[in-house]
Design a protein around this motif. Structure first.
Motif, mmCIF file in Angstrom:
data_model
loop_
_atom_site.group_PDB
_atom_site.id
_atom_site.type_symbol
_atom_site.label_atom_id
_atom_site.label_comp_id
_atom_site.label_asym_id
_atom_site.label_seq_id
_atom_site.Cartn_x
_atom_site.Cartn_y
_atom_site.Cartn_z
ATOM 1 N N GLN A 238 37.634 -8.223 67.382
ATOM 2 C CA GLN A 238 36.341 -8.327 66.684
ATOM 3 C C GLN A 238 35.614 -6.977 66.673
ATOM 4 O O GLN A 238 34.987 -6.607 65.674
ATOM 5 C CB GLN A 238 35.461 -9.420 67.294
ATOM 6 C CG GLN A 238 34.215 -9.664 66.422
ATOM 7 C CD GLN A 238 33.383 -10.859 66.859
ATOM 8 O OE1 GLN A 238 33.911 -11.801 67.441
ATOM 9 N NE2 GLN A 238 32.102 -10.805 66.588
ATOM 10 N N TYR A 239 35.716 -6.223 67.778
ATOM 11 C CA TYR A 239 35.115 -4.884 67.794
ATOM 12 C C TYR A 239 35.749 -4.034 66.688
ATOM 13 O O TYR A 239 35.080 -3.262 66.015
ATOM 14 C CB TYR A 239 35.366 -4.181 69.127
ATOM 15 C CG TYR A 239 34.635 -4.756 70.319
ATOM 16 C CD1 TYR A 239 33.393 -4.249 70.702
ATOM 17 C CD2 TYR A 239 35.184 -5.782 71.078
ATOM 18 C CE1 TYR A 239 32.731 -4.749 71.816
ATOM 19 C CE2 TYR A 239 34.533 -6.288 72.189
ATOM 20 C CZ TYR A 239 33.306 -5.772 72.552
ATOM 21 O OH TYR A 239 32.657 -6.277 73.648
ATOM 22 N N VAL A 240 37.074 -4.184 66.530
ATOM 23 C CA VAL A 240 37.795 -3.353 65.562
ATOM 24 C C VAL A 240 37.400 -3.733 64.132
ATOM 25 O O VAL A 240 37.175 -2.867 63.278
ATOM 26 C CB VAL A 240 39.324 -3.463 65.798
ATOM 27 C CG1 VAL A 240 40.102 -2.673 64.768
ATOM 28 C CG2 VAL A 240 39.675 -2.975 67.195
ATOM 29 N N VAL A 241 37.297 -5.035 63.873
ATOM 30 C CA VAL A 241 36.875 -5.464 62.526
ATOM 31 C C VAL A 241 35.433 -4.992 62.278
ATOM 32 O O VAL A 241 35.108 -4.511 61.188
ATOM 33 C CB VAL A 241 37.018 -7.000 62.353
ATOM 34 C CG1 VAL A 241 36.442 -7.458 61.021
ATOM 35 C CG2 VAL A 241 38.485 -7.415 62.447
ATOM 36 N N GLU A 242 34.579 -5.082 63.292
ATOM 37 C CA GLU A 242 33.184 -4.619 63.130
ATOM 38 C C GLU A 242 33.144 -3.127 62.804
ATOM 39 O O GLU A 242 32.364 -2.687 61.958
ATOM 40 C CB GLU A 242 32.388 -4.892 64.417
ATOM 41 C CG GLU A 242 32.020 -6.359 64.565
ATOM 42 C CD GLU A 242 31.422 -6.724 65.922
ATOM 43 O OE1 GLU A 242 31.062 -7.890 66.107
ATOM 44 O OE2 GLU A 242 31.333 -5.844 66.806
ATOM 45 N N GLU A 243 34.029 -2.369 63.452
ATOM 46 C CA GLU A 243 34.076 -0.919 63.179
ATOM 47 C C GLU A 243 34.471 -0.665 61.719
ATOM 48 O O GLU A 243 33.887 0.189 61.048
ATOM 49 C CB GLU A 243 35.084 -0.264 64.134
ATOM 50 C CG GLU A 243 35.202 1.234 63.936
ATOM 51 C CD GLU A 243 36.400 1.834 64.675
ATOM 52 O OE1 GLU A 243 36.852 1.241 65.680
ATOM 53 O OE2 GLU A 243 36.882 2.883 64.238
ATOM 54 N N ALA A 244 35.455 -1.419 61.245
ATOM 55 C CA ALA A 244 35.902 -1.262 59.854
ATOM 56 C C ALA A 244 34.749 -1.573 58.898
ATOM 57 O O ALA A 244 34.486 -0.828 57.945
ATOM 58 C CB ALA A 244 37.088 -2.180 59.579
ATOM 59 N N VAL A 245 34.046 -2.658 59.173
ATOM 60 C CA VAL A 245 32.945 -3.078 58.292
ATOM 61 C C VAL A 245 31.820 -2.038 58.312
ATOM 62 O O VAL A 245 31.275 -1.670 57.268
ATOM 63 C CB VAL A 245 32.435 -4.482 58.718
ATOM 64 C CG1 VAL A 245 31.164 -4.860 57.964
ATOM 65 C CG2 VAL A 245 33.534 -5.523 58.487
ATOM 66 N N THR A 246 31.508 -1.525 59.503
ATOM 67 C CA THR A 246 30.461 -0.493 59.618
ATOM 68 C C THR A 246 30.818 0.742 58.790
ATOM 69 O O THR A 246 29.953 1.401 58.234
ATOM 70 C CB THR A 246 30.271 -0.087 61.109
ATOM 71 O OG1 THR A 246 29.973 -1.269 61.843
ATOM 72 C CG2 THR A 246 29.155 0.910 61.303
ATOM 73 N N ALA A 247 32.120 1.042 58.695
ATOM 74 C CA ALA A 247 32.556 2.214 57.925
ATOM 75 C C ALA A 247 32.636 1.905 56.424
ATOM 76 O O ALA A 247 33.082 2.737 55.640
ATOM 77 C CB ALA A 247 33.897 2.697 58.437
ATOM 78 N N GLY A 248 32.254 0.695 56.020
ATOM 79 C CA GLY A 248 32.204 0.355 54.597
ATOM 80 C C GLY A 248 33.446 -0.346 54.085
ATOM 81 O O GLY A 248 33.620 -0.524 52.879
ATOM 82 N N LEU A 249 34.352 -0.741 54.987
ATOM 83 C CA LEU A 249 35.578 -1.415 54.544
ATOM 84 C C LEU A 249 35.337 -2.923 54.584
ATOM 85 O O LEU A 249 35.123 -3.492 55.645
ATOM 86 C CB LEU A 249 36.748 -1.023 55.461
ATOM 87 C CG LEU A 249 36.928 0.492 55.637
ATOM 88 C CD1 LEU A 249 37.953 0.805 56.725
ATOM 89 C CD2 LEU A 249 37.343 1.144 54.326
ATOM 90 N N ASP A 250 35.332 -3.553 53.411
ATOM 91 C CA ASP A 250 34.957 -4.972 53.376
ATOM 92 C C ASP A 250 36.155 -5.899 53.181
ATOM 93 O O ASP A 250 36.019 -7.115 53.142
ATOM 94 C CB ASP A 250 33.910 -5.217 52.268
ATOM 95 C CG ASP A 250 34.409 -4.738 50.914
ATOM 96 O OD1 ASP A 250 35.568 -4.293 50.828
ATOM 97 O OD2 ASP A 250 33.631 -4.800 49.947
#
Ligand code: UTP
Length: 297
Positions: A38-50
């Motif tokens: 979940q931390y990794v998915v959150e990092e992706a989303v924060t970087a604009g990857l949806d």
């Protein structure tokens, strides 16, 4: 930003963490109260990857369930009026568009990435290893995405490690890149898990990549390498020598922030302690206990 897809391989066997990983992927191990993934998915989303594609293996179900809604749990919390926990349950469901594809056999990280070919298509994309945590205060992925858009080719993240640890990682030979900051380098050589005396540097490849789609064609013809696995490092070594018009070239970003390999038991323990100490809800009490405990060791 035009890159919007993230691929997260989570199909490894996790043998270093047995028996915990006998029936649970290591990416689902909790770091305080959230699974590592979940931390990794959150990092992706924060970087604009949806758009997130998880590459899953034999114990796919827990991973898929974590990003799915759980109507009976939500109804129970709603009936109790427990809005705080309800929000926590819904958080992972609402984060991003999460897709899944299966890697039938764990034939290596390169093989795992190849499973994303159809979903990704002909655009550059990010790869985040599901057991590698980058502290949310240390920007890395955003820098790598911007760099790929500016220079093209593929971008990898590098970390200086003590020489005796380099044989656990892919290792990069690098040279300065004119006009760029010191931490942005041209990658001139790549070797997977070299013995220390053969390592070209102490720069280890860590679990963040922004890849040109040309990597898929290269992976298709990459033979099994170290450990009999299809290695992403070997495919990157081929990409490195291709001309730019064929999607070639590999640039490295030397990361100087905090990173935890939660697939390694010692690093996992460090991640849990450090993240717990920093948490506003648990940190003060935990830190007081930890200080007292450490003084008595
Ligand atoms: P690791 O080498 O850390 O994973 O792969 P592993 O093989 O599961 O670990 P150990 O050594 O047995 O404990 C790095 C990442 O690549 C994924 C893993 O899930 C991890 O996120 N991976 C690896 C795959 O998805 N498929 C594979 O075939 C191999």
């Amino acid at each position: 930003m035009t890159i919007h897809k993230a691929v997260i391989p989570a199909a490894g066997l996790g043998t270093r963490f047995l028996p915990a990983t006998k029936s649970t992927p290591k990416e689902m191990l909790p770091v305080v109260d959230k699974p590592a993934i979940q931390y990794v998915v959150e990092e992706a989303v924060t970087a604009g990857l949806d758009d997130v594609l998880l590459i899953t293996g034999r114990s796919k179900r827990t991973l898929a369930d974590h990003f799915d809604a759980v109507p009976e749990l939500e109804a129970a919390l709603e009936a109790k009026g427990d809005t705080e926990r309800l929000a926590k349950v819904r958080e992972s469901t609402e984060l991003a568009n999460v897709h899944f594809v299966r890697q039938g056999q764990p034939r290596g990280l390169g093989h795992a990435v190849l499973q994303a070919k159809h979903h990704v298509g002909q655009e550059p994309f990010a790869v985040l290893l599901g057991d590698d945590l980058i502290d949310e205060r240390d920007e890395l992925l955003t820098t790598m995405l911007a760099l790929q858009e500016r220079v093209g080719g593929s971008v990898i993240a590098l970390l200086e490690v003590p020489p005796e640890q380099i044989s656990s990682y892919g290792c990069a030979a690098v040279e300065a890149l004119e006009g760029e900051q010191e931490d942005t380098v041209r990658v001139t050589g790549l070797v997977e898990k070299p013995p220390v005396e053969e390592a070209p540097s102490n720069l280890a490849i860590i679990g963040r990549y922004v890849l040109h789609p040309a990597v898929f064609e290269v992976l298709e013809s990459t033979a099994p390498g170290r450990g009999g696995e299809i290695q992403l490092t070997d495919a990157l070594a081929t990409l490195m020598d291709l001309p730019p018009e064929q999607g070639g070239g590999v640039t490295g970003v030397v990361f100087r922030g905090r990173r935890y390999d939660t697939g390694d038991r010692l690093d996992y323990l460090k991640a849990v302690v450090k993240i717990a100490v920093d948490r506003p809800d648990l940190g003060p009490d935990f830190k007081a206990w930890l200080t007292d405990y450490a003084a008595r060791l």
